[in-house]
Scaffold this motif. Structure first.
Motif, mmCIF file in Angstrom:
data_model
loop_
_atom_site.group_PDB
_atom_site.id
_atom_site.type_symbol
_atom_site.label_atom_id
_atom_site.label_comp_id
_atom_site.label_asym_id
_atom_site.label_seq_id
_atom_site.Cartn_x
_atom_site.Cartn_y
_atom_site.Cartn_z
ATOM 1 N N PHE A 118 48.365 53.640 37.435
ATOM 2 C CA PHE A 118 48.195 52.698 36.333
ATOM 3 C C PHE A 118 46.999 53.053 35.453
ATOM 4 O O PHE A 118 46.961 52.701 34.272
ATOM 5 N N ALA A 119 46.012 53.753 36.010
ATOM 6 C CA ALA A 119 44.847 54.141 35.213
ATOM 7 C C ALA A 119 45.143 55.330 34.308
ATOM 8 O O ALA A 119 44.651 55.392 33.167
ATOM 9 N N LEU A 120 45.960 56.270 34.790
ATOM 10 C CA LEU A 120 46.127 57.539 34.088
ATOM 11 C C LEU A 120 47.481 57.712 33.407
ATOM 12 O O LEU A 120 47.601 58.544 32.498
ATOM 13 N N LYS A 121 48.487 56.969 33.840
ATOM 14 C CA LYS A 121 49.814 57.149 33.262
ATOM 15 C C LYS A 121 49.841 56.665 31.820
ATOM 16 O O LYS A 121 49.575 55.491 31.538
ATOM 17 N N PRO A 122 50.160 57.535 30.867
ATOM 18 C CA PRO A 122 50.215 57.095 29.471
ATOM 19 C C PRO A 122 51.498 56.306 29.180
ATOM 20 O O PRO A 122 52.508 56.458 29.868
ATOM 21 N N GLY A 123 51.431 55.473 28.187
ATOM 22 C CA GLY A 123 52.634 54.786 27.717
ATOM 23 C C GLY A 123 53.065 53.590 28.526
ATOM 24 O O GLY A 123 54.174 53.085 28.332
ATOM 25 N N LEU A 124 52.225 53.107 29.439
ATOM 26 C CA LEU A 124 52.570 51.916 30.212
ATOM 27 C C LEU A 124 52.240 50.678 29.385
ATOM 28 O O LEU A 124 51.082 50.301 29.238
ATOM 29 N N THR A 125 53.268 50.067 28.856
ATOM 30 C CA THR A 125 53.096 48.900 27.995
ATOM 31 C C THR A 125 54.002 47.786 28.505
ATOM 32 O O THR A 125 54.577 47.883 29.586
ATOM 33 N N ASP A 126 54.146 46.752 27.693
ATOM 34 C CA ASP A 126 55.026 45.650 28.067
ATOM 35 C C ASP A 126 56.482 45.919 27.675
ATOM 36 O O ASP A 126 57.346 45.061 27.897
ATOM 37 N N GLU A 127 56.756 47.070 27.096
ATOM 38 C CA GLU A 127 58.123 47.437 26.726
ATOM 39 C C GLU A 127 58.873 47.996 27.933
ATOM 40 O O GLU A 127 58.328 48.781 28.707
ATOM 41 N N ALA A 217 46.176 30.106 39.230
ATOM 42 C CA ALA A 217 47.404 30.810 38.856
ATOM 43 C C ALA A 217 47.891 30.400 37.472
ATOM 44 O O ALA A 217 48.394 31.234 36.714
ATOM 45 N N ARG A 218 47.741 29.135 37.137
ATOM 46 C CA ARG A 218 48.150 28.686 35.801
ATOM 47 C C ARG A 218 47.309 29.366 34.729
ATOM 48 O O ARG A 218 47.834 29.841 33.713
ATOM 49 N N LEU A 219 46.008 29.418 34.966
ATOM 50 C CA LEU A 219 45.122 30.064 33.994
ATOM 51 C C LEU A 219 45.414 31.560 33.921
ATOM 52 O O LEU A 219 45.513 32.130 32.826
ATOM 53 N N GLY A 220 45.559 32.202 35.065
ATOM 54 C CA GLY A 220 45.798 33.641 35.094
ATOM 55 C C GLY A 220 47.097 34.039 34.426
ATOM 56 O O GLY A 220 47.150 35.015 33.666
ATOM 57 N N SER A 221 48.172 33.303 34.684
ATOM 58 C CA SER A 221 49.458 33.635 34.084
ATOM 59 C C SER A 221 49.423 33.447 32.570
ATOM 60 O O SER A 221 50.048 34.208 31.821
ATOM 61 N N ARG A 222 48.671 32.443 32.103
ATOM 62 C CA ARG A 222 48.532 32.265 30.648
ATOM 63 C C ARG A 222 47.799 33.440 30.022
ATOM 64 O O ARG A 222 48.182 33.935 28.951
ATOM 65 N N VAL A 223 46.729 33.894 30.676
ATOM 66 C CA VAL A 223 45.986 35.050 30.173
ATOM 67 C C VAL A 223 46.887 36.283 30.153
ATOM 68 O O VAL A 223 46.899 37.045 29.179
ATOM 69 N N ALA A 224 47.656 36.487 31.228
ATOM 70 C CA ALA A 224 48.533 37.655 31.308
ATOM 71 C C ALA A 224 49.589 37.624 30.211
ATOM 72 O O ALA A 224 49.883 38.655 29.582
ATOM 73 N N MET A 225 50.172 36.462 29.961
ATOM 74 C CA MET A 225 51.223 36.377 28.941
ATOM 75 C C MET A 225 50.653 36.506 27.532
ATOM 76 O O MET A 225 51.335 36.960 26.628
ATOM 77 N N ARG A 226 49.399 36.125 27.353
ATOM 78 C CA ARG A 226 48.771 36.231 26.035
ATOM 79 C C ARG A 226 48.340 37.660 25.727
ATOM 80 O O ARG A 226 48.492 38.144 24.608
ATOM 81 N N ILE A 227 47.801 38.354 26.738
ATOM 82 C CA ILE A 227 47.223 39.683 26.510
ATOM 83 C C ILE A 227 48.119 40.804 27.023
ATOM 84 O O ILE A 227 48.105 41.917 26.493
ATOM 85 N N GLY A 228 48.903 40.532 28.073
ATOM 86 C CA GLY A 228 49.871 41.512 28.570
ATOM 87 C C GLY A 228 49.238 42.687 29.282
ATOM 88 O O GLY A 228 48.270 42.543 30.041
ATOM 89 N N ALA A 229 49.786 43.873 29.024
ATOM 90 C CA ALA A 229 49.383 45.082 29.750
ATOM 91 C C ALA A 229 47.900 45.394 29.600
ATOM 92 O O ALA A 229 47.302 46.018 30.478
ATOM 93 N N ARG A 230 47.282 44.951 28.514
ATOM 94 C CA ARG A 230 45.868 45.270 28.289
ATOM 95 C C ARG A 230 44.947 44.635 29.331
ATOM 96 O O ARG A 230 43.863 45.143 29.600
ATOM 97 N N VAL A 231 45.372 43.523 29.932
ATOM 98 C CA VAL A 231 44.572 42.919 31.001
ATOM 99 C C VAL A 231 45.184 43.209 32.372
ATOM 100 O O VAL A 231 44.472 43.348 33.371
ATOM 101 N N ILE A 232 46.505 43.324 32.450
ATOM 102 C CA ILE A 232 47.164 43.530 33.746
ATOM 103 C C ILE A 232 46.820 44.897 34.320
ATOM 104 O O ILE A 232 46.478 45.020 35.504
ATOM 105 N N LYS A 233 46.919 45.944 33.506
ATOM 106 C CA LYS A 233 46.666 47.299 34.012
ATOM 107 C C LYS A 233 45.254 47.479 34.557
ATOM 108 O O LYS A 233 45.084 47.929 35.699
#
Length: 252
Positions: A118-127, A217-233
Motif C-alpha cells: 500500500f505504501a509503494l504500489k502506484p495507482g491505488l485509488t478509490d476507483e 467507528a462512526r467518526l472514522g467511517s465518516r472521515v474515510a468516506m470524506r477523504i477516501g484513499a488519501r487517509v485509508i492508505k
C-alpha cells in the motif's frame, strides 16, 4: 457490575474509542484495545474474547455506515458473511488444539508486505479495477482462509481482507474498506459465539467498550468516506507496520 475499577474502565473506554476510529478506516484497532485489556488485568483468553465483544460493535457500526452510503451491497454479501461467521467459529473452537507457531512466525512478514504494497504500489485509488478472480471464487477460497484465521488468531485479519479485495477482487480502496468491515463483523461474531459458550468474555467491560467503539467507528467511517484513499492508505501502512512490530516484540 464492571469487572474492573473506575480508572482502568476509563482507560478502556478511551482505548475502545480510538480503536473504533482506527479500525473503521484501516483495521488494526486491536493494536490499541488488546494491550489495554491486558493492562487492565485480563488474561490472554479474556482479552481476546472481550476484544471480540467490543470490536463487534465497532465493526457493525462501520459496516452500517458504509452500507447506508452505498459502498457495500449487504444483501449480495449475506452468503459470504455467513461463511465468514462459520469458519471463524471453527477457528475459535480449534484455538487450543492447533499449534499456531508457524502462523505467528509468518504473520509479521505478511503484514510488512501489506504495508509495503500500500505504501509503494502506484495507482491505488478509490476507483475499481479489473478483478483477478471471480466473486464466487473469492468467497469460496479467500474469505474462508481469512475468516478461519480471524477466529484462530485474529490480529491483522482486516488488513488481509483489504489486500484481498484490492489485489484480487479489484475493489477501490474505499470500497475494499467497506466490504472488509462487513466481513470483519461476521467473523468477529463467529469467534465471539464460541468464546461466549466458554464463558470467557468480560461482558460488562465489553459492552461499555462497545459503546465507545460505536462513537469511534462512526467518526472514522465518516472521515474515510470524506477523504477516501488519501487517509485509508497511510493509516493502513502504519497499522500493519505497528502490528508487525508488536508481534515481533512478543516473540523476543
Amino acid at each position: 457490575m464492571l469487572e474492573v475499577s473506575v480508572d482502568p474502565a476509563l482507560m478502556l473506554v478511551a482505548a475502545a474509542f480510538a480503536a473504533g476510529f482506527v479500525d473503521s478506516i484501516a483495521g488494526g484497532g486491536g493494536l490499541i484495545s488488546l494491550p489495554a485489556l491486558m493492562l487492565a488485568g485480563a488474561d490472554p483468553v479474556q482479552a481476546l474474547s472481550t476484544n471480540k465483544v467490543q470490536g463487534s460493535f465497532g465493526a457493525a457500526t462501520a459496516a452500517v455506515s458504509y452500507a447506508r452510503a452505498g459502498h457495500v451491497d449487504v444483501r449480495a454479501q449475506i452468503g459470504t458473511a455467513a461463511l465468514a461467521f462459520v469458519v471463524a467459529a471453527t477457528g475459535a473452537m480449534l484455538v487450543s488444539r492447533i499449534s499456531t507457531d508457524v502462523l505467528r512466525l509468518g504473520l509479521p512478514v505478511l503484514l510488512v508486505g501489506i504495508a509495503l504494497f500500500f505504501a509503494l504500489k502506484p495507482g491505488l485509488t478509490d476507483e475499481d479495477r479489473i478483478a483477478r478472480i471471480s466473486p464466487a471464487l473469492f468467497s469460496a477460497v479467500i474469505v474462508p482462509m481469512i475468516g478461519f484465521y480471524d477466529g484462530l488468531i485474529g490480529p491483522g485479519a482486516g488488513a488481509f481482507y483489504m489486500i484481498g479485495f484490492v489485489l484480487l477482487a479489484g475493489h477501490g480502496v474505499l470500497k475494499a474498506t467497506a466490504h472488509t468491515k462487513f466481513l470483519n463483523f461476521a467473523s468477529n461474531l463467529g469467534g465471539l459465539a464460541v468464546f461466549a459458550l466458554q464463558g470467557a468474555p468480560w461482558w460488562a467491560v465489553g459492552l461499555v467498550m462497545g459503546a465507545a467503539q460505536i462513537g469511534g467507528a462512526r467518526l472514522g467511517s465518516r472521515v474515510a468516506m470524506r477523504i477516501g484513499a488519501r487517509v485509508i492508505k497511510p493509516l493502513l501502512v502504519v497499522t500493519s507496520s505497528l502490528l508487525a512490530a508488536r508481534l515481533i516484540w512478543q516473540m523476543t
